[in-house]
Design a protein around this motif. Sequence first.
Motif, short mmCIF file in Angstrom:
data_model
loop_
_atom_site.label_atom_id
_atom_site.label_comp_id
_atom_site.label_asym_id
_atom_site.label_seq_id
_atom_site.Cartn_x
_atom_site.Cartn_y
_atom_site.Cartn_z
N THR A 3 0.83 -1.21 0.00
CA THR A 3 0.00 0.00 0.00
C THR A 3 0.87 1.26 0.00
OG1 THR A 3 -0.19 -0.25 2.41
CG2 THR A 3 -2.05 -1.00 1.07
N SER A 6 2.39 1.63 -3.47
CA SER A 6 1.39 1.99 -4.49
C SER A 6 1.38 3.50 -4.72
CB SER A 6 -0.01 1.53 -4.05
OG SER A 6 -0.52 2.34 -3.01
N GLN A 10 0.06 6.77 -7.54
CA GLN A 10 -1.03 7.61 -7.05
C GLN A 10 -0.88 9.05 -7.56
OE1 GLN A 10 -3.53 6.40 -5.26
NE2 GLN A 10 -2.80 4.63 -4.12
N GLN A 98 -1.62 2.14 -8.41
CA GLN A 98 -2.83 2.55 -7.70
C GLN A 98 -3.85 1.42 -7.61
OE1 GLN A 98 -5.77 4.74 -9.76
NE2 GLN A 98 -6.43 5.91 -7.99
N TYR A 101 -1.73 -2.97 -6.74
CA TYR A 101 -0.96 -3.07 -5.50
C TYR A 101 -1.88 -2.93 -4.28
CZ TYR A 101 4.04 -3.74 -6.21
OH TYR A 101 5.27 -4.30 -6.44
N SER A 102 -2.76 -1.94 -4.30
CA SER A 102 -3.72 -1.78 -3.20
C SER A 102 -4.68 -2.96 -3.16
CB SER A 102 -4.49 -0.47 -3.37
OG SER A 102 -3.61 0.64 -3.32
N HIS A 103 -5.09 -3.41 -4.33
CA HIS A 103 -6.02 -4.53 -4.43
C HIS A 103 -5.43 -5.80 -3.81
CE1 HIS A 103 -8.94 -7.31 -6.09
NE2 HIS A 103 -8.02 -7.91 -6.84
N SER A 105 -3.02 -6.08 -1.60
CA SER A 105 -2.80 -5.91 -0.16
C SER A 105 -4.08 -6.12 0.64
CB SER A 105 -2.25 -4.50 0.09
OG SER A 105 -2.13 -4.27 1.48
N SER A 125 -3.65 -0.98 5.49
CA SER A 125 -4.05 0.33 4.96
C SER A 125 -3.17 1.45 5.46
CB SER A 125 -5.51 0.63 5.33
OG SER A 125 -6.38 -0.35 4.82
N HIS A 128 -0.90 3.66 3.16
CA HIS A 128 -1.34 4.82 2.37
C HIS A 128 -0.95 6.14 3.03
CE1 HIS A 128 -3.25 2.57 -0.78
NE2 HIS A 128 -4.09 1.97 0.04
N SER A 311 -11.80 3.52 4.78
CA SER A 311 -11.07 2.52 3.99
C SER A 311 -11.12 1.16 4.66
CB SER A 311 -9.62 2.97 3.79
OG SER A 311 -8.92 3.04 5.03
N THR A 335 -12.67 -1.77 -6.56
CA THR A 335 -11.43 -1.01 -6.79
C THR A 335 -11.48 -0.30 -8.14
OG1 THR A 335 -10.19 -2.63 -5.48
CG2 THR A 335 -8.91 -1.15 -6.88
#
Length: 405
Positions: A3, A6, A10, A98, A101-103, A105, A125, A128, A311, A335
């Motif tokens: 995260t 990522s 962003q 964006q 990578y977030s998905h 995690s 999270s 971030h 989040s 996402t």
Amino acid sequence: MMTALSSFGQTFLLALYVPFIKEEFSLSNGLISTFYGVATIVSAAILPKVGKLIDTVPLRKFTLTTTFLFIISLLFFSISQAWWYVPIAFLGMRLAGQGLYSHISITSMSRYFSVNRGKAISLASLGHPMGQAILPAIILLVITQIGWRQSLWLNAFLVAVVVTLFTLFVIRDKHLIPEQGGEDTQNSKEQSQQKIRQRDIMRSKEFWLLAPNVFFIPFAITGLFFYQFPIVEFKGWNTSIIAVGLTAYAIASAFSILTAGPLIDKYSARTFFPFYLFPYLIALLFIWLVSPSWTIYPYMILMGLSTGFGSATVAALQVEFFGQKYIGTVRSLFTSMMVLSSAVGPALFGIILDAGWGFETVFPVTIGMLVLVIFQSLRSIPAYSRAKWKFKWKRIMKSKNIFIV
């Protein structure tokens, strides 16, 4: 780690490279915005198809493939020789960074934790706000010292070393066993007997309950962050307060994320779903109606509290609604909505500003949308919770009447 890293895909970090791209290839603001918007929309369209593969492809393989795409995109950006390199690089960084990578995690935390899901999602999270607080200053320093192209090589090297080595040498199959227990475990087992298709998800009432929230926060946050300098100018403040404001936002977001985890594990995400947006509503009222420059601090802090708590809440609620087994399919769809909304926000606000309506229109329009989302979200409160609150309220009122008598 994923995260935090990522961040290289962003908006807040990629925006640091915009001045150099403009100068290098003689591009206008409008053209770069178009490249960025199109790349984001295409990324949002691809994400549901690619993201759901995490349900069937082994986690280590999926992570390494995504990391390879991310590294190639960063390096491709660094060797840009013409304007057409830019949208291609944007697409790769938005999709891998964006989006995926977030998905990866949050999906992993949702899948492998039950009893401690809220804490796991919160800790993941946390990357971030950490990225938002630390990386921009470091990247700007690196760019000034060695140049923007060379900084992208360092970004790619950091991603390659940290994620690849950890995935290859630390994560083992014995770690990838779902946690047993939790009040929703039986529900998850029942829901996951049959494969969930994304079109079935979109037909469910749970999807339409979550969708406005999932869309609104990235829409509003990205849109207002994209125009943070014009907002400061509109309010008549010194632009130097933006950096301190962003730090306050990151700290508040991190605090909120860590607070959300234990509360979600204890009471369930559904309990908090309608209420995490109230601080953001107050934040928007502050920035719209209050003039002094100190307004930026409650604005940023309250906004950080909402985004941090939200989040974790929304991620946990997706599992409560749809189960664990196909959470990758579920999360990739949501996402994708988040990525799309992050492109729509700046575009819509830009249209309003270009039409000459100014922030006098942007703020009330955003507040109006937020109020509608909050009212819609109240439908998520379980009937037994409403009954319990009603009973407690009546008892409080009765005790007050007795006290007065």
